[in-house]
Design a protein around this motif. Structure first.
Motif, PDB file in Angstrom:
ATOM      1  N   GLY A 111      -2.981  14.001 -17.135  1.00 38.72           N
ATOM      2  CA  GLY A 111      -3.128  12.690 -17.777  1.00 38.72           C
ATOM      3  C   GLY A 111      -4.134  11.766 -17.107  1.00 38.72           C
ATOM      4  N   GLN A 112      -4.828  12.261 -16.090  1.00 44.35           N
ATOM      5  CA  GLN A 112      -5.684  11.372 -15.292  1.00 44.35           C
ATOM      6  C   GLN A 112      -7.031  11.060 -15.946  1.00 44.35           C
ATOM      7  N   SER A 113      -7.366  11.712 -17.055  1.00 48.39           N
ATOM      8  CA  SER A 113      -8.633  11.379 -17.732  1.00 48.39           C
ATOM      9  C   SER A 113      -8.382  10.548 -18.988  1.00 48.39           C
ATOM     10  N   ARG A 114      -7.179  10.042 -19.129  1.00 42.68           N
ATOM     11  CA  ARG A 114      -6.883   9.193 -20.290  1.00 42.68           C
ATOM     12  C   ARG A 114      -7.846   8.020 -20.350  1.00 42.68           C
ATOM     13  N   GLY A 115      -8.305   7.735 -21.567  1.00 45.57           N
ATOM     14  CA  GLY A 115      -9.221   6.609 -21.750  1.00 45.57           C
ATOM     15  C   GLY A 115     -10.663   6.990 -21.447  1.00 45.57           C
ATOM     16  N   ARG A 116     -10.882   8.213 -20.959  1.00 46.84           N
ATOM     17  CA  ARG A 116     -12.237   8.616 -20.561  1.00 46.84           C
ATOM     18  C   ARG A 116     -12.754   9.758 -21.434  1.00 46.84           C
ATOM     19  N   THR A 117     -14.025  10.072 -21.224  1.00 46.32           N
ATOM     20  CA  THR A 117     -14.620  11.227 -21.902  1.00 46.32           C
ATOM     21  C   THR A 117     -14.610  12.411 -20.947  1.00 46.32           C
ATOM     22  N   MET A 118     -14.247  13.581 -21.441  1.00 45.01           N
ATOM     23  CA  MET A 118     -14.423  14.785 -20.634  1.00 45.01           C
ATOM     24  C   MET A 118     -15.751  15.423 -21.039  1.00 45.01           C
ATOM     25  N   TYR A 119     -16.665  15.502 -20.076  1.00 44.60           N
ATOM     26  CA  TYR A 119     -17.949  16.144 -20.322  1.00 44.60           C
ATOM     27  C   TYR A 119     -17.844  17.618 -19.945  1.00 44.60           C
ATOM     28  N   VAL A 120     -18.305  18.471 -20.834  1.00 47.58           N
ATOM     29  CA  VAL A 120     -18.316  19.915 -20.578  1.00 47.58           C
ATOM     30  C   VAL A 120     -19.742  20.254 -20.155  1.00 47.58           C
ATOM     31  N   VAL A 121     -19.909  20.631 -18.902  1.00 48.04           N
ATOM     32  CA  VAL A 121     -21.253  20.810 -18.338  1.00 48.04           C
ATOM     33  C   VAL A 121     -21.469  22.276 -17.935  1.00 48.04           C
ATOM     34  N   PRO A 122     -22.029  23.098 -18.833  1.00 52.12           N
ATOM     35  CA  PRO A 122     -22.320  24.487 -18.468  1.00 52.12           C
ATOM     36  C   PRO A 122     -23.548  24.519 -17.554  1.00 52.12           C
ATOM     37  N   TYR A 123     -23.495  25.308 -16.498  1.00 49.11           N
ATOM     38  CA  TYR A 123     -24.622  25.308 -15.559  1.00 49.11           C
ATOM     39  C   TYR A 123     -24.854  26.700 -14.990  1.00 49.11           C
ATOM     40  N   LEU A 124     -26.020  26.850 -14.384  1.00 45.12           N
ATOM     41  CA  LEU A 124     -26.366  28.105 -13.719  1.00 45.12           C
ATOM     42  C   LEU A 124     -26.874  27.788 -12.316  1.00 45.12           C
ATOM     43  N   MET A 125     -26.252  28.382 -11.294  1.00 42.28           N
ATOM     44  CA  MET A 125     -26.700  28.187  -9.915  1.00 42.28           C
ATOM     45  C   MET A 125     -27.552  29.383  -9.501  1.00 42.28           C
TER      46      MET A 125
END
Ligand code: GDP
Ligand code: PGA
Ligand code: MN
Ligand code: MN
Length: 613
Positions: A111-125
């Motif tokens: 519940g800690q991201s309530r009120g916020r946007t969750m960004y899905v960030v696919p990446y390559l290292m």
């Protein structure tokens, strides 16, 4: 709650494992919205961040951000590498059981991201096409927009990186939840922050910070801790907190590659960005490959090869100026998209400043890193305007001397591996080590003064094996064995060396100045090293390695006091013998350390005893 399926469909994110992962964590952290991020979204996200006051303008295409006052550095004691195998417990990884800790962390994030946007960030290292690409893909879920903007600069970001996965389920699951920063009890017994890598599940769960070193999961947790684990689990590679640079000698046409580990805030970025000393003219150029992470493996050609998995630089601002690091200044000029964090800011002129940038501006309009007006300060308040660990973030492509082949999938062949740190006495400017076990031993006994890059540790002397102490993922003895195995498998072994730019004049009537001018001049000892390896300069053999004679070191244009030069190129045998006792204690902590390492230790100790007579 957000309509996960619709958002993922719209973004064209089809990988069923990624979808399941996003769905699961959205159910846990309960964001209001979900958004899939591509690097091409940068302009829009920057505009939103400016609008929201998360970023402020700092010149044309430059941005300023401030982190919460108690959230300005990595927190080592809150950082844990967990697995299901107690044999992975090391001295420095704060090992815990992965199932237990993973479950506790999940509850903490609920519940800690309530009120916020969750960004899905696919990446390559990794550079695309790298032979280590299978270990490089990840998806960071973060509820923090400035973190996304940093990730876009520091990693290769976009869903295309998920399409090329050979095994569609094999991406690192990297979850970042900021938490309610003013109410996390930072540094108290009730501290709520935990930065957990469950390495055998390839899952990263970080809660309670938005500072880069804790929140850019591709860099710190994946690029170092997870990759450290994967490198050994696969038996294929090493992941190290190393810079990587190339040196070209235009007179001979030769090209060298040097990588090496210095603890955080000890000179990696400055060395990788360095230019040849002006006095040496046009003969040498230095190419930048990486400043904080290198992955090393044995290439098809049998040589040790290295690449930088990152796509950007997260550099220390303090003391960055036209003299120390002109390259860095060029990489954060208007138009580069650079982000400054926790430096001083002038909202009227939209300028940034840090200690050591240049003359301190007049007080008008300036705010310190906490946002407090300088003009309101009490007389005699000399607190720095910028936080000592304030940073700039910029992409590799902005670095003027980035190597033409920095994205070459095959990496570059490594000629030399160096270790160094802040050591105010004992360590000479450079000492070369040709024996593999002695080189690994030297890395394991890297001792340096701690810096502001980790909370609360500045100035403390401590051992930091290979500069990996905050990033080790399994037991140190096994780490040493893995090093011996990987480097030992090369057909042509790199030379090792220990360097020190930080020796001070600490004698009875010494004034404490740095004996070596550092920065650009650091190329000189590296030139000696590669020449020594080529057999062109013999150096002087000492119990702790081969050190240059004053004649061999390229000193043209340098005006060093003879006494300083002498100290830089001398071994203090008594001080070293004392050090050997500390080293023995340090190494004893690592149960099951390979016998070769102990043999190296005893060889060095015996040579020092013989020298003392
Ligand atoms: P990194 O965190 O290991 O990448 O270290 P940086 O290159 O960012 O340097 C950290 C701090 O050390 C900065 O304040 C630099 O100005 C300072 N520094 C770097 N190289 C040298 C050097 O050769 N001599 C001295 N005296 N300071 C240096
Ligand atoms: P640094 O990188 O080594 O350049 O300080 C960040 C970190 O290690 O926290
Ligand atoms: Mn680092
Ligand atoms: Mn750095």
């Amino acid at each position: 709650m957000a309509d996960v399926e619709r958002v993922l469909d719209q973004a064209g994110l089809q990988n069923p494992h990624v979808r399941e992962y996003v769905r699961f964590w959205a159910g846990v952290t309960e964001p209001d919205r979900i958004e899939v991020v591509d690097a091409a979204d940068d302009d829009r996200l920057v505009a939103e961040a400016l609008e929201a006051g998360e970023l402020r303008p700092a010149g044309e295409g430059l941005y300023y951000s401030r982190s919460y006052v108690k959230d300005t550095a990595r927190s080592e004691e809150r950082t844990i590498v967990a697995t299901s195998d107690p044999a992975d417990r090391g001295v420095y990884n704060n090992w815990h059981d992965g199932d237990e800790l993973g479950a506790a962390q999940l509850e903490r994030m609920r519940g800690q991201s309530r009120g916020r946007t969750m960004y899905v960030v696919p990446y390559l290292m990794a550079p695309p096409g790298s032979p280590l690409e299978a270990y490089a893909a990840g998806v960071e879920l973060t509820d923090n927009r400035p973190v996304v903007l940093h990730m876009i600069r520091m990693a290769r970001v976009g869903i295309a990186h998920l399409d090329s996965l050979e095994d569609p389920a094999s991406f690192v699951r990297a979850v970042h939840v900021t938490g309610d920063l003013p109410n996390l009890g930072q540094g108290t017994p009730e501290d709520q922050r935990y930065f957990v890598t469950v390495a055998d599940r390839r899952t990263i769960l970080h809660f309670g910070s938005s500072y880069g070193g804790n929140a850019l999961l591709g860099k710190i947790a994946h690029g170092l801790r997870q990759a450290c684990y994967d490198g050994r689990a696969s038996g294929r590679f090493l992941a190290e907190q190393f810079m990587l640079l190339g040196i070209t000698d235009h007179e001979t046409g030769r090209r060298y590659h040097v990588c090496g580990g210095f603890p955080s805030a000890s000179g990696k970025t400055n060395l990788a960005m360095t230019l040849a000393p002006e006095a040496l003219g046009e003969r040498y150029t230095v190419d930048f490959y990486g400043d904080d992470i290198a992955w090393l493996w044995v290439g098809d050609d049998g040589r040790i090869r290295a690449m930088n998995p990152e796509n950007g630089v997260f550099g220390v601002a303090k003391d960055t100026n036209e003299h120390t690091n002109p390259t860095a200044l060029r990489s954060i000029e208007p138009g580069t998209g650079a982000i400054f964090t926790n430096v001083a800011y002038n909202p009227v002129t939209q300028e940034v400043w840090w200690e050591g940038k240049g003359p301190r501006p007049t007080d008008d309009g300036w705010e310190d890193w906490k946002g407090e007006r300088i003009a309101d300060r009490e007389d005699g308040d000399t607190a720095p305007w910028a936080h000592p660990n304030s940073r700039f973030t910029t992409t590799l492509a902005n670095v003027p001397n980035v190597a033409a082949d920095f994205e070459e999938p095959a990496g570059v062949p490594v000629d030399a591996i160096i270790f160094g740190g802040r050591t105010s006495d004992r360590e000479p400017l450079v000492r070369a080590i040709t024996d593999l076990a002695e080189g690994v031993y030297d890395g394991l006994t890297l001792g340096a003064e701690a810096t502001f890059a980790a909370d609360g540790l500045d100035g403390q002397l401590r051992y930091d094996p290979m500069s990996m102490r905050p990033f080790l993922a399994y037991a140190e003895a096994d780490y040493a064995a893995h090093w011996l195995k990987i480097i030992g498998a090369a057909t042509q072994q790199p030379i090792f060396a220990h360097v020190n730019w930080f020796q001070k004049d600490l004698g009875d009537d010494g004034d404490g100045h740095f004996l070596w001018p550092g920065y650009r001049e650091n190329l000189r000892p590296l030139l000696w090293l590669v020449r020594h390896q080529a057999g062109e300069v013999a150096g002087r053999r000492t119990p702790v390695g081969v050190i240059p004679t004053a004649e061999e070191l390229e000193l043209v244009g340098l005006d060093l006091p003879a006494a300083d030069l002498d100290r830089l190129l001398t071994i203090d045998v008594e001080r070293w013998r004392q050090e050997m006792g500390f080293r023995e204690e340090h190494l004893r902590q690592f149960e099951g350390l390979p016998e070769e390492i102990w043999e190296a230790h005893r060889r060095v100790a015996a040579a020092l005893d013989a020298e003392a007579g």
